[in-house]
Design a protein around this motif. Structure first.
Motif, PDB file in Angstrom:
ATOM      1  N   UNK A 179     -11.658 -15.392  10.987  1.00 16.37           N
ATOM      2  CA  UNK A 179     -10.471 -15.733  11.766  1.00 16.37           C
ATOM      3  C   UNK A 179      -9.238 -14.981  11.272  1.00 16.37           C
ATOM      4  N   UNK A 180      -9.433 -14.080  10.302  1.00 10.88           N
ATOM      5  CA  UNK A 180      -8.322 -13.321   9.712  1.00 10.88           C
ATOM      6  C   UNK A 180      -7.263 -14.222   9.095  1.00 10.88           C
ATOM      7  N   UNK A 181      -7.715 -15.360   8.586  1.00 12.00           N
ATOM      8  CA  UNK A 181      -6.813 -16.263   7.886  1.00 12.00           C
ATOM      9  C   UNK A 181      -6.948 -16.111   6.370  1.00 12.00           C
ATOM     10  N   UNK A 182      -7.965 -15.349   5.958  1.00  8.18           N
ATOM     11  CA  UNK A 182      -8.174 -15.063   4.540  1.00  8.18           C
ATOM     12  C   UNK A 182      -8.741 -13.661   4.407  1.00  8.18           C
ATOM     13  N   UNK A 183      -8.221 -12.930   3.422  1.00 11.67           N
ATOM     14  CA  UNK A 183      -8.701 -11.576   3.145  1.00 11.67           C
ATOM     15  C   UNK A 183      -9.114 -11.508   1.681  1.00 11.67           C
ATOM     16  N   UNK A 184     -10.311 -10.990   1.437  1.00 17.02           N
ATOM     17  CA  UNK A 184     -10.799 -10.907   0.063  1.00 17.02           C
ATOM     18  C   UNK A 184     -10.838  -9.443  -0.378  1.00 17.02           C
ATOM     19  N   UNK A 185     -10.557  -9.228  -1.649  1.00 22.51           N
ATOM     20  CA  UNK A 185     -10.442  -7.871  -2.165  1.00 22.51           C
ATOM     21  C   UNK A 185     -11.110  -7.761  -3.539  1.00 22.51           C
ATOM     22  N   UNK A 186     -11.788  -6.635  -3.774  1.00 20.60           N
ATOM     23  CA  UNK A 186     -12.361  -6.339  -5.076  1.00 20.60           C
ATOM     24  C   UNK A 186     -11.647  -5.150  -5.677  1.00 20.60           C
ATOM     25  N   UNK A 187     -11.076  -5.315  -6.861  1.00 19.35           N
ATOM     26  CA  UNK A 187     -10.298  -4.264  -7.505  1.00 19.35           C
ATOM     27  C   UNK A 187     -10.743  -4.042  -8.945  1.00 19.35           C
ATOM     28  N   UNK A 188     -10.570  -2.820  -9.432  1.00 23.73           N
ATOM     29  CA  UNK A 188     -10.819  -2.508 -10.839  1.00 23.73           C
ATOM     30  C   UNK A 188      -9.613  -1.758 -11.388  1.00 23.73           C
ATOM     31  N   UNK A 189      -9.042  -2.300 -12.445  1.00 24.43           N
ATOM     32  CA  UNK A 189      -7.873  -1.701 -13.093  1.00 24.43           C
ATOM     33  C   UNK A 189      -8.308  -0.897 -14.309  1.00 24.43           C
ATOM     34  N   UNK A 190      -7.833   0.348 -14.396  1.00 28.22           N
ATOM     35  CA  UNK A 190      -8.121   1.189 -15.553  1.00 28.22           C
ATOM     36  C   UNK A 190      -7.010   0.986 -16.583  1.00 28.22           C
ATOM     37  N   UNK A 191      -7.335   0.348 -17.690  1.00 35.94           N
ATOM     38  CA  UNK A 191      -6.328   0.014 -18.697  1.00 35.94           C
ATOM     39  C   UNK A 191      -5.674   1.264 -19.266  1.00 35.94           C
ATOM     40  N   UNK A 196      -5.984   2.195 -10.316  1.00 31.29           N
ATOM     41  CA  UNK A 196      -6.510   1.020  -9.624  1.00 31.29           C
ATOM     42  C   UNK A 196      -7.465   1.475  -8.528  1.00 31.29           C
ATOM     43  N   UNK A 197      -8.653   0.893  -8.512  1.00 32.73           N
ATOM     44  CA  UNK A 197      -9.628   1.173  -7.465  1.00 32.73           C
ATOM     45  C   UNK A 197      -9.873  -0.093  -6.655  1.00 32.73           C
ATOM     46  N   UNK A 198     -10.152   0.108  -5.362  1.00 30.78           N
ATOM     47  CA  UNK A 198     -10.469  -1.038  -4.517  1.00 30.78           C
ATOM     48  C   UNK A 198     -11.814  -0.811  -3.835  1.00 30.78           C
ATOM     49  N   UNK A 199     -12.492  -1.900  -3.574  1.00 32.33           N
ATOM     50  CA  UNK A 199     -13.784  -1.836  -2.907  1.00 32.33           C
ATOM     51  C   UNK A 199     -13.558  -1.697  -1.407  1.00 32.33           C
ATOM     52  N   UNK A 200     -13.923  -0.530  -0.869  1.00 33.59           N
ATOM     53  CA  UNK A 200     -13.805  -0.294   0.561  1.00 33.59           C
ATOM     54  C   UNK A 200     -14.912  -1.062   1.272  1.00 33.59           C
ATOM     55  N   UNK A 201     -14.581  -2.053   2.090  1.00 28.03           N
ATOM     56  CA  UNK A 201     -15.611  -2.874   2.735  1.00 28.03           C
ATOM     57  C   UNK A 201     -16.467  -2.095   3.730  1.00 28.03           C
ATOM     58  N   UNK A 202     -15.968  -0.969   4.211  1.00 25.14           N
ATOM     59  CA  UNK A 202     -16.719  -0.180   5.185  1.00 25.14           C
ATOM     60  C   UNK A 202     -17.763   0.704   4.521  1.00 25.14           C
ATOM     61  N   UNK A 203     -17.431   1.242   3.339  1.00 23.55           N
ATOM     62  CA  UNK A 203     -18.362   2.147   2.643  1.00 23.55           C
ATOM     63  C   UNK A 203     -19.121   1.437   1.533  1.00 23.55           C
ATOM     64  N   UNK A 204     -18.601   0.296   1.069  1.00 20.63           N
ATOM     65  CA  UNK A 204     -19.236  -0.396  -0.048  1.00 20.63           C
ATOM     66  C   UNK A 204     -19.030   0.311  -1.371  1.00 20.63           C
ATOM     67  N   UNK A 205     -18.037   1.220  -1.417  1.00 20.45           N
ATOM     68  CA  UNK A 205     -17.763   1.979  -2.639  1.00 20.45           C
ATOM     69  C   UNK A 205     -16.334   1.768  -3.083  1.00 20.45           C
TER      70      UNK A 205
END
Length: 209
Positions: A179-191, A196-205
């Motif tokens: 319903x586009x009432x919640x968006x989930x995100x996967x991120x990796x921070x390089x200390x 910062x990298x994010x998980x592209x939901x379309x490519x899975x990368x």
């Protein structure tokens, strides 16, 4: 037990500097219900500073930390579930719009999980080993014919994917996302680099932000 001097000194510095400069903001925040822009599930690692990374202010983020920033499988068994309780509160009470799983490089939890599941080294931890068992499905997906460094990098990425899969098994999550009432995100921070990298939901990368 006496509070250590470094904590007392830093508190006094914060009170005199940061607090005094933002008195109105703190006062306003204390009088209104919290309305965070996002929930961040982050690692306990002391080198990860979510507020700093996203240039946040008081009230911006509802933050939950655990070892290796994991979301456990949905398991309503009546036991104590701190992470699950935090997610439930963020979704049902705070009505958050964005839920972020924030991983990071050089994660001790990822490294310990790798040693545990590869059976190359294992310590008899009472609570840690049980917690890191959440990562077993992620470990099974990484390539075993590459360097240890690359395996750890893969495990870090797969752990976030695994947590996202677990997250979608919680009640209402799928419905809210559709319903586009919640968006989930996967991120990796390089200390080290601040990247910062994010998980592209379309490519899975994972891709650079």
């Amino acid at each position: 037990m006496v509070l250590p001097d470094f904590l007392i000194d830093r508190y006094k510095e914060w009170k005199k500097d940061t607090f005094e400069k933002n008195t109105r903001l703190y006062k306003k925040s204390s009088l209104e219900p919290q309305k965070p822009k996002a929930m961040i599930i982050s690692c306990c690692d002391s080198r990860v500073n979510e507020i700093s990374i996203f240039n946040g202010e008081i009230g911006d983020f509802f933050i939950h930390r655990n070892i290796a920033n994991l979301v456990p499988p949905f398991s309503p068994d009546g036991e104590h579930h701190g992470t699950s309780a935090a997610i439930e509160y963020a979704i049902n009470e705070l009505k958050i719009r964005h839920l972020i799983i924030l991983g990071h490089t050089e994660c001790g939890g990822i490294s310990t999980s790798y040693k545990l599941h590869s059976k190359k080294e294992s310590k008899n931890y009472l609570f840690i080993n049980k917690w890191l068992d959440i990562l077993r499905p992620a470990y099974k997906k990484i390539s075993k014919n590459i360097s240890k460094e690359d395996q750890l990098a893969q495990l870090s990425e797969e752990s976030i994917k695994n947590s996202l899969q677990n997250l979608f098994k919680f009640p209402n999550i799928n419905q809210l996302v559709k319903k586009n009432e919640l968006f989930v995100h996967g991120l990796i921070h390089n200390i080290s680099s601040g990247g910062l990298k994010y998980l592209n939901p379309e490519t899975g990368k994972f891709e650079n932000v």
